[in-house]
Design a protein around this motif. Structure first.
Motif, PDB file in Angstrom:
ATOM      1  N   TYR B  32       0.881  -1.152   0.000  1.00 44.19           N
ATOM      2  CA  TYR B  32       0.000   0.000   0.000  1.00 44.19           C
ATOM      3  C   TYR B  32       0.932   1.219   0.000  1.00 44.19           C
ATOM      4  CZ  TYR B  32      -3.652  -3.247   1.594  1.00 44.19           C
ATOM      5  OH  TYR B  32      -4.538  -4.289   1.713  1.00 44.19           O
ATOM      6  N   PHE B  34       1.620   5.556  -0.343  1.00 43.41           N
ATOM      7  CA  PHE B  34       1.015   6.844  -0.024  1.00 43.41           C
ATOM      8  C   PHE B  34       1.995   7.968  -0.348  1.00 43.41           C
ATOM      9  CE2 PHE B  34      -2.301   5.034   2.744  1.00 43.41           C
ATOM     10  CZ  PHE B  34      -1.752   3.808   3.066  1.00 43.41           C
ATOM     11  N   TYR B  36       2.348  11.946   1.151  1.00 37.93           N
ATOM     12  CA  TYR B  36       1.878  12.983   2.076  1.00 37.93           C
ATOM     13  C   TYR B  36       2.641  14.271   1.804  1.00 37.93           C
ATOM     14  CZ  TYR B  36      -0.515   9.624   5.155  1.00 37.93           C
ATOM     15  OH  TYR B  36      -1.366   8.679   5.683  1.00 37.93           O
ATOM     16  N   LEU B  46      -2.637  13.860   3.491  1.00 36.48           N
ATOM     17  CA  LEU B  46      -2.593  12.814   2.482  1.00 36.48           C
ATOM     18  C   LEU B  46      -2.906  13.395   1.113  1.00 36.48           C
ATOM     19  CD1 LEU B  46      -2.371   9.747   1.863  1.00 36.48           C
ATOM     20  CD2 LEU B  46      -4.855   9.635   2.204  1.00 36.48           C
ATOM     21  N   LYS B  49      -3.199   7.806  -2.533  1.00 36.86           N
ATOM     22  CA  LYS B  49      -2.806   6.487  -2.061  1.00 36.86           C
ATOM     23  C   LYS B  49      -3.078   5.459  -3.146  1.00 36.86           C
ATOM     24  CE  LYS B  49      -7.330   6.001   0.096  1.00 36.86           C
ATOM     25  NZ  LYS B  49      -8.100   6.084   1.347  1.00 36.86           N
ATOM     26  N   PHE B  90       6.460  13.474   1.468  1.00 31.77           N
ATOM     27  CA  PHE B  90       6.878  12.179   1.999  1.00 31.77           C
ATOM     28  C   PHE B  90       6.145  11.056   1.274  1.00 31.77           C
ATOM     29  CE2 PHE B  90       9.445  13.388   5.584  1.00 31.77           C
ATOM     30  CZ  PHE B  90       8.989  14.645   5.924  1.00 31.77           C
ATOM     31  N   PHE B 105       7.880   5.659   6.432  1.00 31.99           N
ATOM     32  CA  PHE B 105       8.067   6.851   5.627  1.00 31.99           C
ATOM     33  C   PHE B 105       9.482   6.933   5.053  1.00 31.99           C
ATOM     34  CE2 PHE B 105       4.298   9.473   6.346  1.00 31.99           C
ATOM     35  CZ  PHE B 105       3.735   8.873   7.464  1.00 31.99           C
TER      36      PHE B 105
END
Lengths: 113, 115
Positions: B32, B34, B36, B46, B49, B90, B105
Protein backbone atom coordinates in the motif's frame (compact mmCIF):
# COMPACT_ATOMS: atom_id res chain seq x y z
CA UNK A 1 -15.30 17.65 10.78
CA UNK A 2 -12.74 18.62 13.40
CA UNK A 3 -9.23 17.30 12.83
CA UNK A 4 -6.75 15.70 15.19
CA UNK A 5 -5.93 18.07 18.03
CA UNK A 6 -2.61 18.18 19.83
CA UNK A 7 -1.23 20.25 22.69
CA UNK A 8 1.01 21.91 23.43
CA UNK A 9 2.28 23.01 20.03
CA UNK A 10 5.73 23.85 21.34
CA UNK A 11 7.66 22.79 24.43
CA UNK A 12 11.17 23.60 25.59
CA UNK A 13 12.64 21.66 28.51
CA UNK A 14 16.03 20.82 29.92
CA UNK A 15 17.46 17.33 29.75
CA UNK A 16 16.36 14.99 32.51
CA UNK A 17 13.06 16.85 32.89
CA UNK A 18 9.71 15.24 32.17
CA UNK A 19 7.20 16.25 29.52
CA UNK A 20 3.77 15.10 28.40
CA UNK A 21 1.89 15.56 25.16
CA UNK A 22 -1.84 15.27 24.61
CA UNK A 23 -3.78 14.12 21.57
CA UNK A 24 -7.50 14.14 20.80
CA UNK A 25 -8.24 12.08 17.68
CA UNK A 26 -11.04 12.57 15.19
CA UNK A 27 -14.33 11.52 16.72
CA UNK A 28 -15.06 7.86 16.12
CA UNK A 29 -11.54 6.93 15.07
CA UNK A 30 -10.60 3.68 16.76
CA UNK A 31 -6.93 3.66 15.83
CA UNK A 32 -4.47 6.19 17.23
CA UNK A 33 -0.78 6.56 16.43
CA UNK A 34 2.13 8.51 17.89
CA UNK A 35 5.03 9.29 15.58
CA UNK A 36 8.40 10.91 16.23
CA UNK A 37 9.82 13.10 13.45
CA UNK A 38 13.42 14.14 13.91
CA UNK A 39 14.61 17.06 11.78
CA UNK A 40 15.50 15.89 8.29
CA UNK A 41 13.82 12.52 8.67
CA UNK A 42 10.45 11.00 7.99
CA UNK A 43 8.07 10.24 10.84
CA UNK A 44 8.78 7.06 12.79
CA UNK A 45 6.00 5.15 14.52
CA UNK A 46 6.38 5.03 18.29
CA UNK A 47 3.13 3.39 19.33
CA UNK A 48 -0.20 2.37 17.84
CA UNK A 49 -3.45 1.89 19.76
CA UNK A 50 -6.60 0.13 18.67
CA UNK A 51 -9.28 1.56 20.98
CA UNK A 52 -7.48 1.48 24.35
CA UNK A 53 -5.24 -1.49 23.60
CA UNK A 54 -1.66 -1.33 22.32
CA UNK A 55 -1.18 -2.90 18.88
CA UNK A 56 2.46 -2.02 18.24
CA UNK A 57 5.00 -0.39 20.55
CA UNK A 58 8.08 -2.11 19.17
CA UNK A 59 9.88 1.19 18.49
CA UNK A 60 8.93 2.93 21.73
CA UNK A 61 11.94 3.46 24.05
CA UNK A 62 10.15 2.00 27.02
CA UNK A 63 12.81 2.97 29.53
CA UNK A 64 11.80 6.61 29.16
CA UNK A 65 8.68 6.83 26.98
CA UNK A 66 5.18 5.81 27.99
CA UNK A 67 1.79 6.29 26.43
CA UNK A 68 -1.76 5.58 27.37
CA UNK A 69 -5.18 5.87 25.82
CA UNK A 70 -7.70 5.60 28.58
CA UNK A 71 -11.31 5.07 27.50
CA UNK A 72 -10.15 4.64 23.91
CA UNK A 73 -10.33 8.33 23.01
CA UNK A 74 -7.69 10.85 24.10
CA UNK A 75 -4.08 9.81 24.48
CA UNK A 76 -1.03 11.11 26.30
CA UNK A 77 2.61 10.47 25.50
CA UNK A 78 5.16 11.03 28.25
CA UNK A 79 8.92 11.25 28.26
CA UNK A 80 10.69 10.83 31.60
CA UNK A 81 13.54 11.77 31.75
CA UNK A 82 14.14 13.57 28.46
CA UNK A 83 17.43 13.37 26.57
CA UNK A 84 18.88 15.76 24.01
CA UNK A 85 18.15 13.28 21.21
CA UNK A 86 14.43 13.42 22.02
CA UNK A 87 14.25 16.84 20.35
CA UNK A 88 11.76 16.28 17.55
CA UNK A 89 8.21 16.88 16.41
CA UNK A 90 5.74 14.43 17.94
CA UNK A 91 2.84 13.74 15.64
CA UNK A 92 -0.43 12.14 16.58
CA UNK A 93 -2.60 10.53 13.93
CA UNK A 94 -5.87 8.64 13.87
CA UNK A 95 -7.82 6.45 11.50
CA UNK A 96 -11.23 4.77 11.54
CA UNK A 97 -9.59 1.37 11.45
CA UNK A 98 -6.08 0.04 11.11
CA UNK A 99 -6.29 -0.42 7.35
CA UNK A 100 -7.60 3.02 6.51
CA UNK A 101 -5.95 6.37 5.87
CA UNK A 102 -4.35 8.18 8.76
CA UNK A 103 -5.17 11.81 9.57
CA UNK A 104 -2.38 13.72 11.26
CA UNK A 105 -2.46 16.47 13.83
CA UNK A 106 -0.22 19.58 13.66
CA UNK A 107 2.36 18.07 15.99
CA UNK A 108 4.20 19.16 19.13
CA UNK A 109 7.70 20.50 18.60
CA UNK A 110 9.90 19.48 21.54
CA UNK A 111 13.27 21.07 22.17
CA UNK A 112 15.48 19.52 24.84
CA UNK A 113 18.33 21.76 26.02
CA UNK B 1 11.68 -5.24 6.31
CA UNK B 2 9.85 -2.64 4.30
CA UNK B 3 11.61 0.60 3.38
CA UNK B 4 11.21 3.71 1.26
CA UNK B 5 13.88 5.69 -0.57
CA UNK B 6 13.40 9.24 -1.75
CA UNK B 7 16.61 9.98 -3.65
CA UNK B 8 16.14 13.74 -3.92
CA UNK B 9 16.50 15.68 -0.69
CA UNK B 10 15.83 19.06 -2.33
CA UNK B 11 14.20 19.98 -5.63
CA UNK B 12 13.69 23.45 -7.09
CA UNK B 13 11.28 24.10 -9.94
CA UNK B 14 9.87 27.23 -11.54
CA UNK B 15 6.22 28.03 -11.11
CA UNK B 16 4.27 26.56 -13.99
CA UNK B 17 6.85 23.88 -14.71
CA UNK B 18 6.13 20.18 -14.37
CA UNK B 19 7.20 18.22 -11.32
CA UNK B 20 8.21 14.64 -10.63
CA UNK B 21 9.26 13.44 -7.19
CA UNK B 22 10.85 10.03 -7.03
CA UNK B 23 10.01 7.25 -4.62
CA UNK B 24 11.32 3.69 -4.52
CA UNK B 25 10.07 1.11 -2.06
CA UNK B 26 11.14 -2.26 -0.80
CA UNK B 27 8.45 -4.72 0.24
CA UNK B 28 7.95 -8.39 -0.48
CA UNK B 29 4.29 -8.40 -1.39
CA UNK B 30 1.96 -5.89 -3.03
CA UNK B 31 2.37 -2.71 -1.01
CA UNK B 32 0.00 0.00 0.00
CA UNK B 33 1.64 3.27 -1.08
CA UNK B 34 1.02 6.84 -0.02
CA UNK B 35 2.20 10.37 -0.67
CA UNK B 36 1.88 12.98 2.08
CA UNK B 37 2.67 16.70 2.03
CA UNK B 38 3.85 18.69 5.04
CA UNK B 39 3.85 22.48 5.08
CA UNK B 40 5.88 24.35 7.73
CA UNK B 41 4.30 23.98 11.15
CA UNK B 42 1.60 21.69 9.80
CA UNK B 43 0.84 18.03 10.14
CA UNK B 44 0.99 15.66 7.22
CA UNK B 45 -1.80 15.80 4.67
CA UNK B 46 -2.59 12.81 2.48
CA UNK B 47 -2.24 13.62 -1.23
CA UNK B 48 -3.07 10.20 -2.67
CA UNK B 49 -2.81 6.49 -2.06
CA UNK B 50 -2.51 3.26 -4.00
CA UNK B 51 -4.06 0.07 -2.69
CA UNK B 52 -4.84 -1.92 -5.84
CA UNK B 53 -6.33 -1.60 -9.31
CA UNK B 54 -5.43 1.19 -11.72
CA UNK B 55 -1.74 1.93 -11.35
CA UNK B 56 -2.21 5.64 -12.08
CA UNK B 57 -3.88 7.30 -9.12
CA UNK B 58 -5.22 10.80 -8.90
CA UNK B 59 -4.99 12.85 -5.76
CA UNK B 60 -5.84 16.24 -4.39
CA UNK B 61 -4.36 19.53 -5.57
CA UNK B 62 -3.77 18.20 -9.09
CA UNK B 63 -1.23 15.56 -8.09
CA UNK B 64 -1.01 12.06 -9.53
CA UNK B 65 1.27 9.10 -8.98
CA UNK B 66 2.02 5.95 -10.93
CA UNK B 67 2.74 2.58 -9.36
CA UNK B 68 5.33 0.61 -11.35
CA UNK B 69 5.85 -2.82 -9.85
CA UNK B 70 8.75 -3.69 -12.17
CA UNK B 71 10.68 -0.66 -10.94
CA UNK B 72 9.43 -0.73 -7.35
CA UNK B 73 8.54 2.92 -7.81
CA UNK B 74 5.67 5.25 -6.97
CA UNK B 75 6.66 8.63 -8.38
CA UNK B 76 4.57 11.72 -7.74
CA UNK B 77 3.82 14.11 -10.61
CA UNK B 78 2.12 17.41 -11.25
CA UNK B 79 1.91 19.00 -14.72
CA UNK B 80 2.10 22.61 -13.55
CA UNK B 81 3.46 23.61 -10.15
CA UNK B 82 2.00 26.50 -8.16
CA UNK B 83 3.96 28.57 -5.62
CA UNK B 84 1.73 27.18 -2.87
CA UNK B 85 3.06 23.66 -3.59
CA UNK B 86 6.33 24.53 -1.84
CA UNK B 87 6.50 22.07 1.05
CA UNK B 88 8.04 18.78 2.07
CA UNK B 89 6.75 15.62 0.44
CA UNK B 90 6.88 12.18 2.00
CA UNK B 91 6.38 8.84 0.33
CA UNK B 92 5.27 5.97 2.58
CA UNK B 93 4.67 2.25 2.31
CA UNK B 94 2.35 0.17 4.49
CA UNK B 95 2.76 -3.53 4.99
CA UNK B 96 2.45 -6.29 7.51
CA UNK B 97 3.52 -6.11 11.13
CA UNK B 98 2.20 -4.51 14.24
CA UNK B 99 -1.39 -5.40 13.64
CA UNK B 100 -1.21 -4.80 9.93
CA UNK B 101 -0.22 -1.94 7.66
CA UNK B 102 2.68 -0.51 9.59
CA UNK B 103 3.45 2.76 7.81
CA UNK B 104 7.10 3.42 6.93
CA UNK B 105 8.07 6.85 5.63
CA UNK B 106 10.89 8.00 3.41
CA UNK B 107 13.14 10.84 4.47
CA UNK B 108 11.24 13.38 2.41
CA UNK B 109 11.87 15.73 -0.53
CA UNK B 110 11.85 19.47 0.10
CA UNK B 111 10.26 21.29 -2.83
CA UNK B 112 11.10 24.91 -3.53
CA UNK B 113 9.14 26.84 -6.15
CA UNK B 114 10.75 29.79 -7.88
CA UNK B 115 8.46 32.56 -9.06
Amino acid sequence: EAGVAQSPRYKIIEKRQSVAFWCNPISGHATLYWYQQILGQGPKLLIQFQNNGVVDDSQLPKDRFSAERLKGVDSTLKIQPAKLEDSAVYLCASSLEILLSRFFGPGTRLTVL
Amino acid sequence: AQSVTQPDIHITVSEGASLELRCNYSYGATPYLFWYVQSPGQGLQLLLKYFSGDTLVQGIKGFEAEFKRSQSSFNLRKPSVHWSDAAEYFCAVAGEGGGGNKLTFGTGTQLKVEL
